[in-house]
Scaffold this motif. Structure first.
Motif, PDB file in Angstrom:
ATOM      1  N   UNK A  61       0.769  -1.173   0.123  1.00  0.00           N
ATOM      2  CA  UNK A  61       0.028   0.091  -0.121  1.00  0.00           C
ATOM      3  C   UNK A  61       0.790   1.160   0.160  1.00  0.00           C
ATOM      4  N   UNK A  62       2.146   0.965  -0.039  1.00  0.00           N
ATOM      5  CA  UNK A  62       3.016   2.152   0.173  1.00  0.00           C
ATOM      6  C   UNK A  62       3.681   2.610   1.279  1.00  0.00           C
ATOM      7  N   UNK A  63       4.488   3.815   1.576  1.00  0.00           N
ATOM      8  CA  UNK A  63       5.508   4.042   2.606  1.00  0.00           C
ATOM      9  C   UNK A  63       4.323   4.217   3.967  1.00  0.00           C
ATOM     10  N   UNK A  64       3.277   4.738   4.002  1.00  0.00           N
ATOM     11  CA  UNK A  64       2.424   4.840   5.091  1.00  0.00           C
ATOM     12  C   UNK A  64       2.027   3.319   5.535  1.00  0.00           C
ATOM     13  N   UNK A  65       1.865   2.567   4.537  1.00  0.00           N
ATOM     14  CA  UNK A  65       1.398   1.167   5.078  1.00  0.00           C
ATOM     15  C   UNK A  65       2.507   0.561   5.933  1.00  0.00           C
ATOM     16  N   UNK A  66       3.764   0.910   5.544  1.00  0.00           N
ATOM     17  CA  UNK A  66       4.758   0.596   6.297  1.00  0.00           C
ATOM     18  C   UNK A  66       4.969   0.683   7.626  1.00  0.00           C
ATOM     19  N   UNK A  90     -19.787 -12.328 -22.611  1.00  0.00           N
ATOM     20  CA  UNK A  90     -20.614 -12.015 -23.634  1.00  0.00           C
ATOM     21  C   UNK A  90     -19.878 -11.635 -24.904  1.00  0.00           C
ATOM     22  N   UNK A  91     -19.795 -13.046 -25.859  1.00  0.00           N
ATOM     23  CA  UNK A  91     -19.016 -12.848 -27.055  1.00  0.00           C
ATOM     24  C   UNK A  91     -17.481 -12.441 -26.108  1.00  0.00           C
ATOM     25  N   UNK A  92     -16.756 -11.745 -26.381  1.00  0.00           N
ATOM     26  CA  UNK A  92     -15.308 -11.549 -25.921  1.00  0.00           C
ATOM     27  C   UNK A  92     -15.398 -10.180 -24.817  1.00  0.00           C
ATOM     28  N   UNK A  93     -16.687  -9.897 -24.316  1.00  0.00           N
ATOM     29  CA  UNK A  93     -16.573  -8.832 -23.188  1.00  0.00           C
ATOM     30  C   UNK A  93     -17.152  -9.604 -21.979  1.00  0.00           C
ATOM     31  N   UNK A  94     -16.071  -9.285 -21.068  1.00  0.00           N
ATOM     32  CA  UNK A  94     -16.217  -9.866 -19.676  1.00  0.00           C
ATOM     33  C   UNK A  94     -17.252  -8.916 -19.057  1.00  0.00           C
ATOM     34  N   UNK A  95     -17.917  -9.505 -18.134  1.00  0.00           N
ATOM     35  CA  UNK A  95     -19.069  -8.769 -17.397  1.00  0.00           C
ATOM     36  C   UNK A  95     -19.232  -9.347 -16.054  1.00  0.00           C
ATOM     37  N   UNK A  96     -19.235  -8.330 -14.881  1.00  0.00           N
ATOM     38  CA  UNK A  96     -19.632  -8.706 -13.763  1.00  0.00           C
ATOM     39  C   UNK A  96     -21.024  -9.404 -13.428  1.00  0.00           C
ATOM     40  N   UNK A  97     -21.289 -10.631 -12.995  1.00  0.00           N
ATOM     41  CA  UNK A  97     -22.616 -11.035 -12.833  1.00  0.00           C
ATOM     42  C   UNK A  97     -23.185 -10.663 -11.299  1.00  0.00           C
ATOM     43  N   UNK A  98     -22.038 -10.677 -10.317  1.00  0.00           N
ATOM     44  CA  UNK A  98     -22.424 -10.961  -8.888  1.00  0.00           C
ATOM     45  C   UNK A  98     -22.436  -9.345  -8.286  1.00  0.00           C
ATOM     46  N   UNK A  99     -23.772  -9.023  -8.758  1.00  0.00           N
ATOM     47  CA  UNK A  99     -23.561  -7.336  -8.477  1.00  0.00           C
ATOM     48  C   UNK A  99     -23.707  -7.078  -6.746  1.00  0.00           C
ATOM     49  N   UNK A 100     -23.955  -8.117  -5.998  1.00  0.00           N
ATOM     50  CA  UNK A 100     -24.049  -8.141  -4.598  1.00  0.00           C
ATOM     51  C   UNK A 100     -22.635  -8.072  -3.994  1.00  0.00           C
ATOM     52  N   UNK A 101     -21.702  -8.460  -4.756  1.00  0.00           N
ATOM     53  CA  UNK A 101     -20.408  -8.330  -4.493  1.00  0.00           C
ATOM     54  C   UNK A 101     -19.751  -7.030  -4.270  1.00  0.00           C
ATOM     55  N   UNK A 102     -20.330  -6.036  -4.884  1.00  0.00           N
ATOM     56  CA  UNK A 102     -20.215  -4.516  -4.332  1.00  0.00           C
ATOM     57  C   UNK A 102     -20.826  -4.050  -3.129  1.00  0.00           C
ATOM     58  N   UNK A 103     -20.213  -3.515  -2.316  1.00  0.00           N
ATOM     59  CA  UNK A 103     -20.552  -2.990  -0.924  1.00  0.00           C
ATOM     60  C   UNK A 103     -20.155  -1.576  -0.669  1.00  0.00           C
ATOM     61  N   UNK A 104     -20.621  -1.103   0.413  1.00  0.00           N
ATOM     62  CA  UNK A 104     -19.956   0.049   0.807  1.00  0.00           C
ATOM     63  C   UNK A 104     -18.735  -0.386   1.514  1.00  0.00           C
ATOM     64  N   UNK A 105     -17.547   0.470   1.541  1.00  0.00           N
ATOM     65  CA  UNK A 105     -16.726  -0.350   2.189  1.00  0.00           C
ATOM     66  C   UNK A 105     -16.425   0.432   3.520  1.00  0.00           C
ATOM     67  N   UNK A 106     -15.843  -0.666   4.355  1.00  0.00           N
ATOM     68  CA  UNK A 106     -15.574  -0.259   6.225  1.00  0.00           C
ATOM     69  C   UNK A 106     -14.380   0.466   6.070  1.00  0.00           C
ATOM     70  N   UNK A 107     -14.358   1.782   6.436  1.00  0.00           N
ATOM     71  CA  UNK A 107     -13.126   2.672   6.344  1.00  0.00           C
ATOM     72  C   UNK A 107     -11.965   1.955   7.256  1.00  0.00           C
ATOM     73  N   UNK A 108     -10.971   1.812   6.692  1.00  0.00           N
ATOM     74  CA  UNK A 108      -9.711   1.634   7.594  1.00  0.00           C
ATOM     75  C   UNK A 108      -9.489   0.056   7.459  1.00  0.00           C
ATOM     76  N   UNK A 109     -10.283  -0.632   6.977  1.00  0.00           N
ATOM     77  CA  UNK A 109     -10.064  -2.005   6.709  1.00  0.00           C
ATOM     78  C   UNK A 109      -9.468  -2.628   5.480  1.00  0.00           C
ATOM     79  N   UNK A 110      -8.587  -3.790   5.652  1.00  0.00           N
ATOM     80  CA  UNK A 110      -7.791  -3.986   4.021  1.00  0.00           C
ATOM     81  C   UNK A 110      -9.017  -4.788   3.312  1.00  0.00           C
ATOM     82  N   UNK A 140      -5.549   2.795   5.638  1.00  0.00           N
ATOM     83  CA  UNK A 140      -6.693   3.456   4.790  1.00  0.00           C
ATOM     84  C   UNK A 140      -6.898   3.121   3.329  1.00  0.00           C
ATOM     85  N   UNK A 141      -7.999   3.984   2.938  1.00  0.00           N
ATOM     86  CA  UNK A 141      -8.366   3.561   1.428  1.00  0.00           C
ATOM     87  C   UNK A 141      -7.265   3.724   0.383  1.00  0.00           C
ATOM     88  N   UNK A 142      -6.391   4.657   0.741  1.00  0.00           N
ATOM     89  CA  UNK A 142      -5.532   5.055  -0.321  1.00  0.00           C
ATOM     90  C   UNK A 142      -4.415   3.973  -0.436  1.00  0.00           C
TER      91      UNK A 142
END
Lengths: 56, 466
Positions: free
Chosen positions: A24-29, B129-149, B234-236
Motif C-alpha cells: 500500500x505504500x510508505x504509510x502502509x509500512x 458476452x462474446x469477448x466482453x467480460x461482465x460482472x454478474x455478481x452485483x451484490x459483491x459490490x458493497x460500501x467499504x468499511x473505512x480502515x480495513x484491508x 486507509x483507503x489510499x
C-alpha cells in the motif's frame, strides 16, 4: 454489523491483510511497524495477578 | 423470505443474496442487509456507468415479491439480464482470464473512488458476452468499511494473479490447476513453483513469496484487521495496491509462438483444398434457419464459427488447444465480436461437475444445449488420436438432439495417415461404411457432399426422435 455479515463468508487470510500494508505504500509500512510493535508488546506483557478474589 | 423455486446449485456462499430461476428469469433473493447495500450502491454514478457500458450485468429490483415465500429472511428480489452462456474460468484462455482480472481491478478502482468495494474477487463472478467480460455478481459490490484491508485480495491472487503468472512465466497451462481446485492456487503452493530467478520478476517477491511467508508468520496473530484499522490503514493503501496490480497484470504476456494446432488453417494439402467448399456447405446449412446456440467442436481458428455467428445468437467455439483458442479470442476481441465465445475444451475430457456435491460448477452440457453442431475434421482425432469408440462418439452427438454438420475423413487421407504413423492400428471401427451404419441408426442424412480432396465427405444430419 452489516459489513461483518457480508464479509463473513470469505476467509481473507491474516498474511494477506498484512501484505496489503506493505504494497500500500510508505504509510502502509508505518502501519505495519506499529501493528507489529503493539503485537510484540502485548505478547511480552506479564499476566496481571488476579486481584478480584474471584475464581478464574 | 425464501423463493418458491430452488436456488442455483452454485449460489450458497453468500447467504445474503442467492440466485434462483423464475419463469426463465435470473433472479436473486436478497435479505435486509443486502437490500440496504443494493439501494446505496446501485445509486452510485460509477455503478450506473459500468452497467451502461455492459461491464456490470443489467440488474433491477423486481417490482413484485410474489416469488418470495414470507417469513424466511429474504425481503426483495433482484432481476438480472440473462447471459447467453455460462462458462467457468478453467474453460477460458489466458487472455480471457487476464481481461476478467483487469475488469475486476477497474471496477475496484472506480468503486473505491465512491467509497465502495468489491468484497470478494472470485473469477466465477465474471462471465463473457462474446469477448466482453461482465460482472454478474452485483451484490459483491458493497460500501467499504473505512480502515480495513481489501478482503478479496488473497482471492484475487489465487484465482487471477497466480494462474496468469503460471502461464506467462512458466508456460504451464493454468486450466487444470483451476479445475483441480475451485479456490485457485494458494500462495504457499505457488511460492514453491517459482525459481530463484522468478523472484526477481515484478510482483513475485511481494505478491507471491512474501504473501506466503507472512501467512505462515501471522497465523498466531489475532484480530489483524482491527489492529491495522487502529494503526491507520486507509483507503489510499488499497488504491495503491489496486493500481500496482493493474500495472502488473497488464504487463503479463503469454508469448507462446507455436503449438500443434496453431497453424492448422495455413497448412497445405486437403485442408486448404477443401476449405472453400466446406465454407459454402456450412454457409448453406446455417442459412437454412436461425440458430439459438451453435457448438463448433474443434473450432481451430474459428473459420466456421464466424460463418455460424451470422445466423445465431451464440456460438460456442471449442478447441482443446489453448494457444489456438487464445489467438481466436484475441482476434475476435479486435473484431468486437459479441456472438462467439471461445473455450478451451477437450471433448474427450470435458468439464465435469465440481465443488459441493459435484453440483456447484456444472458440466457444459447442463449449461448449454446446441441446436446446431459443427463437427468438422474432428472425428478422426477423437477415434484415432484419443482412442474413443466411433459408436460412442456418434451416440453422444445424437444425444445432443441437434442438427449436425459432420466431416468424415477416409483412412487413406494424408492427415489420417499422419495420425496412424506411430500407432498400432487397432481402430477397426474407423471406416466410412461403419460410420454410415452408425449415423443412419441415429440420424436422418439430409445431405451428403464429397469434397474435392476425394478423401473427405460432409454430412448434414437431423437427429431421429429419442
Amino acid at each position: 454489523m452489516t459489513t461483518i455479515l457480508t464479509f463473513a463468508y470469505l476467509d481473507p487470510g491474516t498474511g494477506s491483510m498484512l501484505l496489503q500494508a506493505i504494497v500500500g505504500g510508505g504509510a502502509g509500512i508505518v502501519v505495519l511497524v506499529r501493528h507489529f510493535w503493539r503485537t510484540m508488546r502485548v505478547s511480552r506483557e506479564p499476566l496481571k495477578p488476579n486481584t478480584s478474589g474471584a475464581d478464574a | 423470505m425464501v423463493p418458491t423455486q430452488e436456488f442455483a446449485h452454485g449460489s450458497f456462499r453468500d447467504r445474503s443474496a442467492r440466485v434462483f430461476y423464475s419463469d426463465g428469469l435470473i433472479c436473486r433473493a436478497i435479505d435486509a442487509s443486502a437490500l440496504e447495500e443494493w439501494t446505496w450502491v446501485s445509486s452510485r454514478p460509477f455503478f450506473q456507468d459500468a452497467m451502461n457500458a455492459q461491464k456490470i450485468i443489467q440488474t433491477s429490483q423486481a417490482s413484485t415479491e410474489k416469488s418470495l415465500v414470507p417469513n424466511t429472511g429474504y425481503v426483495a428480489t433482484l432481476q438480472h439480464e440473462r447471459v447467453p452462456l455460462i462458462t467457468w474460468p478453467y474453460e477460458w484462455c489466458f487472455s480471457m482470464l487476464r481481461d476478467a482480472a483487469l475488469l475486476q481491478l477497474e471496477l475496484m478502482e472506480r468503486s473505491l473512488k465512491e467509497d465502495c468495494i468489491l468484497k470478494d474477487a472470485s473469477a466465477y463472478n465474471f462471465q463473457f458476452q462474446g469477448t466482453q467480460p461482465i460482472l454478474i455478481d452485483t451484490p459483491s459490490i458493497v460500501r467499504m468499511n473505512p480502515g480495513t484491508p481489501w478482503e478479496g485480495y488473497r482471492q484475487f491472487c489465487q484465482m487471477f494473479l497466480y494462474p496468469l503468472m503460471l502461464q506467462a512465466w512458466k508456460g504451464v497451462h493454468f486450466q487444470p490447476w483451476l479445475r483441480g481446485s475451485l479456490e485457485g492456487i494458494l500462495p504457499e503452493q505457488f511460492a514453491r513453483v517459482l525459481s530463484w530467478f522468478d523472484l526477481f520478476r515484478s510482483g513475485a517477491m511481494t505478491h507471491v513469496w512474501l504473501h506466503a511467508r507472512l501467512q505462515a508468520v501471522a497465523e498466531t496473530q489475532v484480530s489483524t484487521s482491527s489492529s491495522l484499522q487502529a494503526h491507520g490503514f486507509n483507503k489510499q493503501m488499497i488504491q495503491n495496491n489496486v493500481a500496482g496490480l493493474t500495472r502488473l497484470v497488464g504487463r503479463l504476456q503469454w508469448k507462446e509462438a507455436k503449438s500443434v494446432w496453431s497453424d492448422y488453417d495455413n497448412v497445405t494439402g486437403p485442408v486448404s483444398r477443401d476449405g472453400h467448399d466446406k465454407e459454402q456447405f456450412v454457409e448453406k446449412v446455417c442459412a437454412s434457419g436461425h440458430w439459438k446456440t451453435v457448438w463448433d467442436l474443434g473450432c481451430n481458428q474459428g473459420r466456421y464459427s464466424r460463418i455460424a455467428a451470422k445466423r445465431s445468437e451464440v456460438v460456442v467455439a471449442m478447441d482443446a488447444d489453448h494457444l489456438t483458442i487464445n489467438r481466436l479470442y484475441q482476434a475476435l476481441r479486435e473484431e468486437k465480436n459479441r456472438i462467439i465465445v471461445p473455450l478451451v475444451t477437450d471433448l474427450s475430457d470435458p468439464s465435469p461437475g465440481l465443488g459441493w456435491r459435484g453440483q456447484e460448477r456444472s458440466p457444459l452440457e447442463q449449461r448449454s444445449r446446441p441446436d446446431l453442431v459443427l463437427c468438422l475434421a474432428l472425428i478422426h482425432h477423437l477415434v484415432i488420436g484419443r482412442n474413443l469408440l466411433l459408436s460412442d462418439v456418434i451416440r453422444w452427438l445424437a444425444s445432443l438432439q441437434a442438427t449436425v454438420v459432420i466431416e468424415f475423413i477416409d483412412r487413406n487421407d494424408e492427415q489420417v495417415q499422419l495420425l496412424l504413423r506411430n500407432r498400432t492400428d487397432v481402430f477397426t471401427d474407423y471406416s466410412k461404411e461403419e460410420f454410415l451404419r452408425l449415423v443412419e441408426s441415429h440420424f436422418v442424412v439430409q445431405e451428403q457432399f464429397g469434397l474435392p480432396s476425394g478423401t473427405r465427405t460432409l454430412f448434414q444430419l437431423k437427429p431421429l426422435k429419442p
